[in-house]
Design a protein around this motif. Sequence first.
Motif, PDB file in Angstrom:
ATOM      1  N   VAL A  73       0.823  -1.214   0.000  1.00  0.00           N
ATOM      2  CA  VAL A  73       0.000   0.000   0.000  1.00  0.00           C
ATOM      3  C   VAL A  73       0.857   1.264   0.000  1.00  0.00           C
ATOM      4  O   VAL A  73       0.519   2.240  -0.668  1.00  0.00           O
ATOM      5  CB  VAL A  73      -1.035   0.029   1.145  1.00  0.00           C
ATOM      6  N   ALA A  74       1.963   1.253   0.732  1.00  0.00           N
ATOM      7  CA  ALA A  74       2.788   2.462   0.821  1.00  0.00           C
ATOM      8  C   ALA A  74       3.599   2.701  -0.444  1.00  0.00           C
ATOM      9  O   ALA A  74       3.625   3.805  -0.972  1.00  0.00           O
ATOM     10  CB  ALA A  74       3.709   2.375   2.030  1.00  0.00           C
ATOM     11  N   LEU A  75       4.259   1.672  -0.933  1.00  0.00           N
ATOM     12  CA  LEU A  75       5.155   1.851  -2.073  1.00  0.00           C
ATOM     13  C   LEU A  75       4.417   1.986  -3.405  1.00  0.00           C
ATOM     14  O   LEU A  75       4.942   2.573  -4.349  1.00  0.00           O
ATOM     15  CB  LEU A  75       6.159   0.701  -2.143  1.00  0.00           C
ATOM     16  N   LEU A  76       3.187   1.475  -3.467  1.00  0.00           N
ATOM     17  CA  LEU A  76       2.470   1.461  -4.743  1.00  0.00           C
ATOM     18  C   LEU A  76       1.258   2.394  -4.782  1.00  0.00           C
ATOM     19  O   LEU A  76       0.571   2.458  -5.803  1.00  0.00           O
ATOM     20  CB  LEU A  76       2.029   0.027  -5.064  1.00  0.00           C
ATOM     21  N   HIS A  77       0.999   3.149  -3.720  1.00  0.00           N
ATOM     22  CA  HIS A  77      -0.223   3.958  -3.651  1.00  0.00           C
ATOM     23  C   HIS A  77      -0.314   5.015  -4.740  1.00  0.00           C
ATOM     24  O   HIS A  77      -1.410   5.412  -5.127  1.00  0.00           O
ATOM     25  CB  HIS A  77      -0.358   4.614  -2.267  1.00  0.00           C
ATOM     26  N   ASP A  78       0.806   5.497  -5.260  1.00  0.00           N
ATOM     27  CA  ASP A  78       0.794   6.561  -6.260  1.00  0.00           C
ATOM     28  C   ASP A  78       1.235   6.095  -7.653  1.00  0.00           C
ATOM     29  O   ASP A  78       1.740   6.900  -8.441  1.00  0.00           O
ATOM     30  CB  ASP A  78       1.686   7.728  -5.812  1.00  0.00           C
ATOM     31  N   LEU A  79       1.022   4.833  -7.981  1.00  0.00           N
ATOM     32  CA  LEU A  79       1.358   4.382  -9.335  1.00  0.00           C
ATOM     33  C   LEU A  79       0.546   5.144 -10.378  1.00  0.00           C
ATOM     34  O   LEU A  79       0.945   5.229 -11.541  1.00  0.00           O
ATOM     35  CB  LEU A  79       1.128   2.878  -9.502  1.00  0.00           C
ATOM     36  N   CYS A  80      -0.544   5.755  -9.950  1.00  0.00           N
ATOM     37  CA  CYS A  80      -1.365   6.565 -10.857  1.00  0.00           C
ATOM     38  C   CYS A  80      -0.580   7.734 -11.443  1.00  0.00           C
ATOM     39  O   CYS A  80      -0.991   8.315 -12.452  1.00  0.00           O
ATOM     40  CB  CYS A  80      -2.579   7.105 -10.106  1.00  0.00           C
ATOM     41  N   LYS A  81       0.561   8.078 -10.864  1.00  0.00           N
ATOM     42  CA  LYS A  81       1.360   9.212 -11.341  1.00  0.00           C
ATOM     43  C   LYS A  81       2.398   8.817 -12.393  1.00  0.00           C
ATOM     44  O   LYS A  81       3.114   9.677 -12.901  1.00  0.00           O
ATOM     45  CB  LYS A  81       2.048   9.889 -10.160  1.00  0.00           C
ATOM     46  N   ILE A  82       2.460   7.550 -12.719  1.00  0.00           N
ATOM     47  CA  ILE A  82       3.390   7.104 -13.761  1.00  0.00           C
ATOM     48  C   ILE A  82       2.969   7.694 -15.098  1.00  0.00           C
ATOM     49  O   ILE A  82       1.803   7.615 -15.491  1.00  0.00           O
ATOM     50  CB  ILE A  82       3.423   5.556 -13.838  1.00  0.00           C
ATOM     51  N   GLY A  83       3.912   8.316 -15.772  1.00  0.00           N
ATOM     52  CA  GLY A  83       3.682   8.809 -17.126  1.00  0.00           C
ATOM     53  C   GLY A  83       2.799  10.034 -17.259  1.00  0.00           C
ATOM     54  O   GLY A  83       2.376  10.349 -18.365  1.00  0.00           O
ATOM     55  N   ILE A  84       2.517  10.748 -16.173  1.00  0.00           N
ATOM     56  CA  ILE A  84       1.600  11.891 -16.305  1.00  0.00           C
ATOM     57  C   ILE A  84       2.288  13.254 -16.229  1.00  0.00           C
ATOM     58  O   ILE A  84       1.652  14.266 -16.496  1.00  0.00           O
ATOM     59  CB  ILE A  84       0.454  11.842 -15.274  1.00  0.00           C
ATOM     60  N   TYR A  85       3.553  13.285 -15.870  1.00  0.00           N
ATOM     61  CA  TYR A  85       4.248  14.574 -15.793  1.00  0.00           C
ATOM     62  C   TYR A  85       5.260  14.679 -16.922  1.00  0.00           C
ATOM     63  O   TYR A  85       6.112  13.824 -17.089  1.00  0.00           O
ATOM     64  CB  TYR A  85       4.953  14.732 -14.440  1.00  0.00           C
ATOM     65  N   LYS A  86       5.123  15.736 -17.689  1.00  0.00           N
ATOM     66  CA  LYS A  86       6.025  15.985 -18.815  1.00  0.00           C
ATOM     67  C   LYS A  86       6.899  17.187 -18.485  1.00  0.00           C
ATOM     68  O   LYS A  86       6.440  18.156 -17.872  1.00  0.00           O
ATOM     69  CB  LYS A  86       5.228  16.283 -20.094  1.00  0.00           C
ATOM     70  N   LYS A  87       8.147  17.135 -18.914  1.00  0.00           N
ATOM     71  CA  LYS A  87       9.054  18.263 -18.684  1.00  0.00           C
ATOM     72  C   LYS A  87       8.578  19.471 -19.484  1.00  0.00           C
ATOM     73  O   LYS A  87       8.160  19.352 -20.622  1.00  0.00           O
ATOM     74  CB  LYS A  87      10.485  17.903 -19.072  1.00  0.00           C
ATOM     75  N   GLY A  88       8.670  20.611 -18.835  1.00  0.00           N
ATOM     76  CA  GLY A  88       8.304  21.868 -19.468  1.00  0.00           C
ATOM     77  C   GLY A  88       9.101  22.987 -18.820  1.00  0.00           C
ATOM     78  O   GLY A  88      10.089  22.740 -18.126  1.00  0.00           O
ATOM     79  N   PHE A  89       8.675  24.206 -19.046  1.00  0.00           N
ATOM     80  CA  PHE A  89       9.328  25.346 -18.404  1.00  0.00           C
ATOM     81  C   PHE A  89       8.320  26.480 -18.262  1.00  0.00           C
ATOM     82  O   PHE A  89       7.263  26.479 -18.894  1.00  0.00           O
ATOM     83  CB  PHE A  89      10.552  25.813 -19.199  1.00  0.00           C
ATOM     84  N   ARG A  90       8.653  27.425 -17.422  1.00  0.00           N
ATOM     85  CA  ARG A  90       7.888  28.648 -17.297  1.00  0.00           C
ATOM     86  C   ARG A  90       8.860  29.778 -17.022  1.00  0.00           C
ATOM     87  O   ARG A  90      10.000  29.545 -16.599  1.00  0.00           O
ATOM     88  CB  ARG A  90       6.808  28.548 -16.227  1.00  0.00           C
ATOM     89  N   ASN A  91       8.421  30.971 -17.259  1.00  0.00           N
ATOM     90  CA  ASN A  91       9.253  32.133 -17.017  1.00  0.00           C
ATOM     91  C   ASN A  91       8.833  32.778 -15.706  1.00  0.00           C
ATOM     92  O   ASN A  91       7.641  32.971 -15.462  1.00  0.00           O
ATOM     93  CB  ASN A  91       9.128  33.135 -18.169  1.00  0.00           C
ATOM     94  N   VAL A  92       9.824  33.080 -14.865  1.00  0.00           N
ATOM     95  CA  VAL A  92       9.567  33.733 -13.584  1.00  0.00           C
ATOM     96  C   VAL A  92      10.565  34.868 -13.401  1.00  0.00           C
ATOM     97  O   VAL A  92      11.655  34.853 -13.978  1.00  0.00           O
ATOM     98  CB  VAL A  92       9.675  32.746 -12.395  1.00  0.00           C
ATOM     99  N   LYS A  93      10.173  35.827 -12.600  1.00  0.00           N
ATOM    100  CA  LYS A  93      11.085  36.929 -12.313  1.00  0.00           C
ATOM    101  C   LYS A  93      11.978  36.547 -11.147  1.00  0.00           C
ATOM    102  O   LYS A  93      11.535  35.964 -10.166  1.00  0.00           O
ATOM    103  CB  LYS A  93      10.304  38.192 -11.959  1.00  0.00           C
ATOM    104  N   ASP A  94      13.265  36.886 -11.267  1.00  0.00           N
ATOM    105  CA  ASP A  94      14.182  36.644 -10.166  1.00  0.00           C
ATOM    106  C   ASP A  94      14.141  37.837  -9.205  1.00  0.00           C
ATOM    107  O   ASP A  94      13.318  38.741  -9.354  1.00  0.00           O
ATOM    108  CB  ASP A  94      15.600  36.348 -10.675  1.00  0.00           C
ATOM    109  N   GLU A  95      15.024  37.826  -8.215  1.00  0.00           N
ATOM    110  CA  GLU A  95      15.036  38.859  -7.179  1.00  0.00           C
ATOM    111  C   GLU A  95      15.226  40.269  -7.749  1.00  0.00           C
ATOM    112  O   GLU A  95      14.743  41.251  -7.193  1.00  0.00           O
ATOM    113  CB  GLU A  95      16.145  38.599  -6.150  1.00  0.00           C
TER     114      GLU A  95
END
Length: 183
Positions: A73-95
Amino acid sequence: IKREGADKLLEYLTSPQCDFFTAPASARFHSSYEGGLCEHSINVYECLVSYLESPRIKSTFGFEYTDESIAIVALLHDLCKIGIYKKGFRNVKDESGAWKRVDTFEYDDQLPYGHGEKSVYIISGYMRLTREEAFAIRYHMGYSSEREDPRNVSAAFEMFPLAFALSTADSEATYFIEGKKQK
């Protein structure tokens, strides 16, 4: 985990088609970095073991689960997250107010089957879960989803204490161990 089918599930998890060991656990919040999903799963496992071993929990409620059931239950509870996050980017302002490009992950679920129920579905394609394991994984998010009927969560927690324990461990790992830290 020695249950029939566990070897095939592990084969899938370590295959090139699966990103379990490299995926983030979220796009922008807890463990939102490469490898975060696996790290989160281990954190949840350690939190669940600690919770179930606590003297108060043992003496008051007498919860007893096999090491295998706890690991499943602990190690497999989030298998639903396999393959759902794709690398991307966003622009943010620095200090200084200058724009800079920041790598991020974007959510793109090609099998929108829900959260906990999707994990149960994936696992069940490889090995059988006990009813308590299935309910624990299905309801590991507890009351945190606004789409969830709280009566179902309450009923699941009362009928299947492992569901409550897993939800507690997942929350502890998410909010207190991982939080919004970035790697």
